[in-house]
Design a protein around this motif. Structure first.
Motif, PDB file in Angstrom:
ATOM      1  N   PHE A  26      50.070  -6.662  74.009  1.00 26.27           N
ATOM      2  CA  PHE A  26      49.575  -5.579  73.166  1.00 26.27           C
ATOM      3  C   PHE A  26      50.688  -5.036  72.272  1.00 26.27           C
ATOM      4  N   ASN A  27      51.849  -4.800  72.841  1.00 20.44           N
ATOM      5  CA  ASN A  27      52.963  -4.266  72.049  1.00 20.44           C
ATOM      6  C   ASN A  27      53.396  -5.235  70.951  1.00 20.44           C
ATOM      7  N   GLN A  28      53.327  -6.522  71.261  1.00 22.72           N
ATOM      8  CA  GLN A  28      53.668  -7.510  70.226  1.00 22.72           C
ATOM      9  C   GLN A  28      52.643  -7.477  69.101  1.00 22.72           C
ATOM     10  N   LEU A  29      51.372  -7.316  69.466  1.00 26.63           N
ATOM     11  CA  LEU A  29      50.323  -7.210  68.451  1.00 26.63           C
ATOM     12  C   LEU A  29      50.531  -5.968  67.593  1.00 26.63           C
ATOM     13  N   LYS A  30      50.775  -4.842  68.254  1.00 27.06           N
ATOM     14  CA  LYS A  30      50.898  -3.559  67.553  1.00 27.06           C
ATOM     15  C   LYS A  30      52.164  -3.465  66.711  1.00 27.06           C
ATOM     16  N   ASN A  31      53.276  -3.862  67.286  1.00 29.01           N
ATOM     17  CA  ASN A  31      54.569  -3.616  66.647  1.00 29.01           C
ATOM     18  C   ASN A  31      55.062  -4.748  65.751  1.00 29.01           C
ATOM     19  N   ASN A  32      54.529  -5.960  65.962  1.00 27.11           N
ATOM     20  CA  ASN A  32      55.001  -7.103  65.177  1.00 27.11           C
ATOM     21  C   ASN A  32      53.902  -7.729  64.320  1.00 27.11           C
ATOM     22  N   HIS A  33      52.873  -8.260  64.992  1.00 24.77           N
ATOM     23  CA  HIS A  33      51.882  -9.053  64.260  1.00 24.77           C
ATOM     24  C   HIS A  33      51.049  -8.225  63.283  1.00 24.77           C
ATOM     25  N   LEU A  34      50.589  -7.045  63.697  1.00 20.30           N
ATOM     26  CA  LEU A  34      49.781  -6.226  62.797  1.00 20.30           C
ATOM     27  C   LEU A  34      50.579  -5.762  61.573  1.00 20.30           C
ATOM     28  N   PRO A  35      51.796  -5.240  61.735  1.00 22.85           N
ATOM     29  CA  PRO A  35      52.582  -4.877  60.540  1.00 22.85           C
ATOM     30  C   PRO A  35      52.880  -6.081  59.640  1.00 22.85           C
ATOM     31  N   ASN A  36      53.197  -7.233  60.241  1.00 16.86           N
ATOM     32  CA  ASN A  36      53.476  -8.423  59.429  1.00 16.86           C
ATOM     33  C   ASN A  36      52.238  -8.879  58.666  1.00 16.86           C
ATOM     34  N   LEU A  37      51.072  -8.802  59.324  1.00 12.82           N
ATOM     35  CA  LEU A  37      49.828  -9.174  58.645  1.00 12.82           C
ATOM     36  C   LEU A  37      49.564  -8.241  57.471  1.00 12.82           C
ATOM     37  N   ARG A  38      49.778  -6.962  57.676  1.00 26.72           N
ATOM     38  CA  ARG A  38      49.547  -5.992  56.600  1.00 26.72           C
ATOM     39  C   ARG A  38      50.502  -6.212  55.436  1.00 26.72           C
ATOM     40  N   ARG A  39      51.740  -6.528  55.751  1.00 28.59           N
ATOM     41  CA  ARG A  39      52.686  -6.814  54.664  1.00 28.59           C
ATOM     42  C   ARG A  39      52.249  -8.049  53.877  1.00 28.59           C
ATOM     43  N   SER A  40      51.735  -9.034  54.583  1.00 32.03           N
ATOM     44  CA  SER A  40      51.277 -10.247  53.909  1.00 32.03           C
ATOM     45  C   SER A  40      50.027  -9.989  53.081  1.00 32.03           C
ATOM     46  N   GLY A 254      41.317  -5.598  61.150  1.00 32.01           N
ATOM     47  CA  GLY A 254      40.390  -4.642  61.740  1.00 32.01           C
ATOM     48  C   GLY A 254      40.320  -4.771  63.251  1.00 32.01           C
ATOM     49  N   LEU A 255      40.292  -6.007  63.747  1.00 31.11           N
ATOM     50  CA  LEU A 255      40.221  -6.238  65.188  1.00 31.11           C
ATOM     51  C   LEU A 255      41.491  -5.733  65.876  1.00 31.11           C
ATOM     52  N   ALA A 256      42.635  -6.027  65.288  1.00 30.73           N
ATOM     53  CA  ALA A 256      43.900  -5.564  65.868  1.00 30.73           C
ATOM     54  C   ALA A 256      43.970  -4.042  65.870  1.00 30.73           C
ATOM     55  N   GLN A 257      43.549  -3.431  64.764  1.00 32.80           N
ATOM     56  CA  GLN A 257      43.586  -1.974  64.690  1.00 32.80           C
ATOM     57  C   GLN A 257      42.619  -1.352  65.683  1.00 32.80           C
ATOM     58  N   PHE A 258      41.497  -2.033  65.936  1.00 31.35           N
ATOM     59  CA  PHE A 258      40.531  -1.560  66.920  1.00 31.35           C
ATOM     60  C   PHE A 258      41.191  -1.475  68.302  1.00 31.35           C
ATOM     61  N   LEU A 259      41.918  -2.525  68.683  1.00 29.68           N
ATOM     62  CA  LEU A 259      42.593  -2.543  69.976  1.00 29.68           C
ATOM     63  C   LEU A 259      43.710  -1.500  70.040  1.00 29.68           C
ATOM     64  N   VAL A 260      44.447  -1.360  68.949  1.00 29.35           N
ATOM     65  CA  VAL A 260      45.512  -0.367  68.908  1.00 29.35           C
ATOM     66  C   VAL A 260      44.930   1.040  69.074  1.00 29.35           C
ATOM     67  N   GLY A 261      43.798   1.283  68.436  1.00 27.29           N
ATOM     68  CA  GLY A 261      43.159   2.586  68.539  1.00 27.29           C
ATOM     69  C   GLY A 261      42.744   2.936  69.956  1.00 27.29           C
ATOM     70  N   PHE A 262      42.361   1.930  70.732  1.00 28.35           N
ATOM     71  CA  PHE A 262      41.998   2.154  72.124  1.00 28.35           C
ATOM     72  C   PHE A 262      43.116   2.834  72.910  1.00 28.35           C
ATOM     73  N   ARG A 263      44.353   2.550  72.519  1.00 33.85           N
ATOM     74  CA  ARG A 263      45.498   3.047  73.287  1.00 33.85           C
ATOM     75  C   ARG A 263      46.211   4.200  72.587  1.00 33.85           C
ATOM     76  N   ASP A 264      45.567   4.773  71.593  1.00 34.15           N
ATOM     77  CA  ASP A 264      46.154   5.932  70.933  1.00 34.15           C
ATOM     78  C   ASP A 264      46.066   7.133  71.880  1.00 34.15           C
ATOM     79  N   PRO A 265      47.196   7.729  72.264  1.00 28.06           N
ATOM     80  CA  PRO A 265      47.172   8.820  73.253  1.00 28.06           C
ATOM     81  C   PRO A 265      46.289   9.991  72.844  1.00 28.06           C
TER      82      PRO A 265
END
Length: 284
Positions: A26-40, A254-265
């Motif tokens: 999850f942390n790799q998705l949130k902190n690496n893959h999602l930001p890299n995808l958005r930059r691309s 959208g799918l990645a952000q959905f999962l990230v949102g699940f863990r928003d404190p």
């Protein structure tokens, strides 16, 4: 019930590191893959965007591969009913993980957004000012949608071929989801029937009866769990295969952000303190 029975009869538990694996994933998705995808997505290079789409797709597939491995190497009940999922995540789980309908519903949301925009087109001049300048979209409120125009318009007027493919994917889900649910219910029902039928006559060997029935049920539930993961992988692969690289990028974002949102404190806290009961449409 299954977890309690497993603990009572000393059945082995799922590798405790799987929870840690998920958090790392999850942390790799949130902190690496999602930001890299958005930059691309903001980048003009389609090659770079295609690479990031493949990376994120592979990241999701690797997770389901790890789930399959854990199912064959531990107590399946710990995966089917994961106590490490938070209360906001659990209503969206089906056979241990995200319901595949979530994937197609998310995909449909892009069409719904486009339809909403068309319905409000007559009032657009009163509420929104859109300006294309150097590939950047601005709103009247001053918000900057810093995305290339071809990304903004990626879901505008989807082709008949794409719509037909999506309907085929949904049709497959309507067949497979109830079938897998029925298999899981039969496995659990068979366990109850076996134990209840033999309990009165064989109370002196009750633990043997339960353990034998439990072993058979767990084997079938593990098979169902693996098939459910195969279905999730298949739906993701078919969606990515049916869409353009721009559409796929927005879907995976959208799918990645959905999962990230699940863990928003803050969101989890609001959910736990909300007094309005959560009502979900029943799905098989």
């Amino acid at each position: 019930m299954l977890k309690a029975i497993n603990g009572f009869f000393g059945k082995k538990k799922t590798n405790p590191s799987f929870k840690d694996y998920y958090l790392q994933w999850f942390n790799q998705l949130k902190n690496n893959h999602l930001p890299n995808l958005r930059r691309s997505i903001h980048d003009s290079s389609i090659a770079q965007l295609s690479t990031q789409v493949d990376i994120v797709r592979h990241h999701f597939h690797s997770y389901y591969d790890a789930l399959d491995l854990a199912a064959t190497d531990g107590d399946i009940s710990q995966l089917l009913y994961p106590d490490w999922r938070n209360p906001l995540e659990k209503p969206f789980l089906w056979l241990g993980d995200l319901h595949p309908y979530l994937f197609t519903n998310l995909l449909r949301s892009f069409f719904d957004d486009d339809d909403d925009n068309e319905d409000e087109e007559s009032d657009a001049n009163d509420t929104v000012f859109e300006k294309l300048a150097g590939g950047v979209l601005f709103s009247e409120a001053g918000e900057l949608f810093n995305r290339p125009w071809h990304i903004v318009m990626a879901w505008k007027n989807p082709s008949d071929v794409l719509m037909g493919r999506i309907e085929q994917i949904e049709c497959g889900l309507r067949l497979m989801v109830p079938a897998l649910g029925l298999r899981a219910r039969k496995a659990q029902g068979g366990f109850v029937e076996t134990v209840a039928g033999d309990w009165a006559r064989k109370r002196e060997v009750a633990s043997e009866v339960v353990e034998k029935a439990l072993g058979s049920e767990m084997e079938e539930l593990a098979a169902v769990f693996v098939d459910a993961n195969r279905l999730r992988r298949s739906v993701l692969a078919e969606i990515i295969g049916a869409t353009s690289v721009y559409q796929a990028a927005l879907f995976l974002e959208g799918l990645a952000q959905f999962l990230v949102g699940f863990r928003d404190p803050d969101l989890v806290s609001d959910f736990l303190t909300c007094k309005t009961p959560l009502t979900l449409t029943k799905i098989s």
